[in-house]
Design an enzyme around this catalytic site. Structure first.
Site, PDB file in Angstrom:
ATOM      1  N   PRO A  21       0.735  -1.181   0.003  1.00 40.91           N
ATOM      2  CA  PRO A  21      -0.013  -0.048  -0.013  1.00 40.91           C
ATOM      3  C   PRO A  21       0.832   1.279  -0.130  1.00 40.91           C
ATOM      4  O   PRO A  21       2.144   1.241   0.317  1.00 40.91           O
ATOM      5  CB  PRO A  21      -0.964  -0.286   1.250  1.00 40.91           C
ATOM      6  CG  PRO A  21       0.199  -0.841   2.246  1.00 40.91           C
ATOM      7  CD  PRO A  21       1.056  -1.799   1.120  1.00 40.91           C
ATOM      8  N   LYS A  52      -0.607  -5.378   6.421  1.00 39.83           N
ATOM      9  CA  LYS A  52       0.470  -5.827   5.454  1.00 39.83           C
ATOM     10  C   LYS A  52       1.799  -5.672   6.065  1.00 39.83           C
ATOM     11  O   LYS A  52       2.028  -5.009   6.922  1.00 39.83           O
ATOM     12  CB  LYS A  52       0.257  -4.643   3.994  1.00 39.83           C
ATOM     13  CG  LYS A  52      -0.948  -4.312   3.474  1.00 39.83           C
ATOM     14  CD  LYS A  52      -1.239  -5.353   2.554  1.00 39.83           C
ATOM     15  CE  LYS A  52      -2.540  -5.008   1.742  1.00 39.83           C
ATOM     16  NZ  LYS A  52      -2.567  -5.682   0.309  1.00 39.83           N
ATOM     17  N   ASN A 116      -8.358   9.978   1.308  1.00 32.90           N
ATOM     18  CA  ASN A 116      -9.224   9.241   0.377  1.00 32.90           C
ATOM     19  C   ASN A 116      -8.409   8.155   0.289  1.00 32.90           C
ATOM     20  O   ASN A 116      -7.314   7.767   0.249  1.00 32.90           O
ATOM     21  CB  ASN A 116      -9.093   9.957  -1.001  1.00 32.90           C
ATOM     22  CG  ASN A 116      -9.814  11.246  -0.924  1.00 32.90           C
ATOM     23  OD1 ASN A 116     -10.959  11.154  -0.299  1.00 32.90           O
ATOM     24  ND2 ASN A 116      -9.264  12.396  -1.207  1.00 32.90           N
TER      25      ASN A 116
END
Length: 134
Positions: A21, A52, A116
């Site tokens: 990510p 992760k 976001n």
């Protein structure tokens, strides 16, 4: 309008879907010598909240940016999180809470921070010369 659409670069000159990510932060505040510390803390937050490995996490921060919110200047942060999976209400809340708190240490009020979240498909994430889909 005709013509070809020009592919835009994301923050830090990277393709917006380059890693998994990734956290991108653009802020008006000057982070100074604490910028690297922020990035390392944010990397750990991303790994923990999204489940992760930190070895896959990328963090890009652009401080001292020209941004207005509601037509006014001041401490502001615009953030984008992209991940292959792990984007869900629980994880997004955790990331939002912890990144907002971290930015609060630089004087950015929580009501002047947008985060976001974008969930990527395996076929759209390249790594190590292949994609996560093979």
């Amino acid at each position: 309008r005709g013509g070809r659409a020009r592919r835009r670069q994301g923050p830090c000159g990277m393709d917006p879907e380059a890693t998994d990510p990734t956290l991108w932060v653009q802020t008006t505040v000057e982070m100074g010598e604490k910028k690297r510390e922020f990035m390392q803390a944010a990397s750990k937050i991303m790994a923990k909240c999204l489940g992760k490995p930190e070895s896959y996490v990328a963090v890009c921060v652009q401080d001292q940016q020209d941004i207005v919110w509601g037509g006014a200047e001041g401490p502001i942060a615009l953030c984008k999180v992209v991940s292959l999976g792990s984007i869900n209400l629980e994880n997004n809340r955790a990331v939002s809470r912890e990144i907002s708190a971290l930015l609060g240490g630089f004087g950015v009020p929580q009501d002047r921070i947008y985060l976001n979240f974008f969930d990527l498909e395996r076929i759209n994430v390249g790594y190590n010369g292949a994609t996560f889909a093979g």
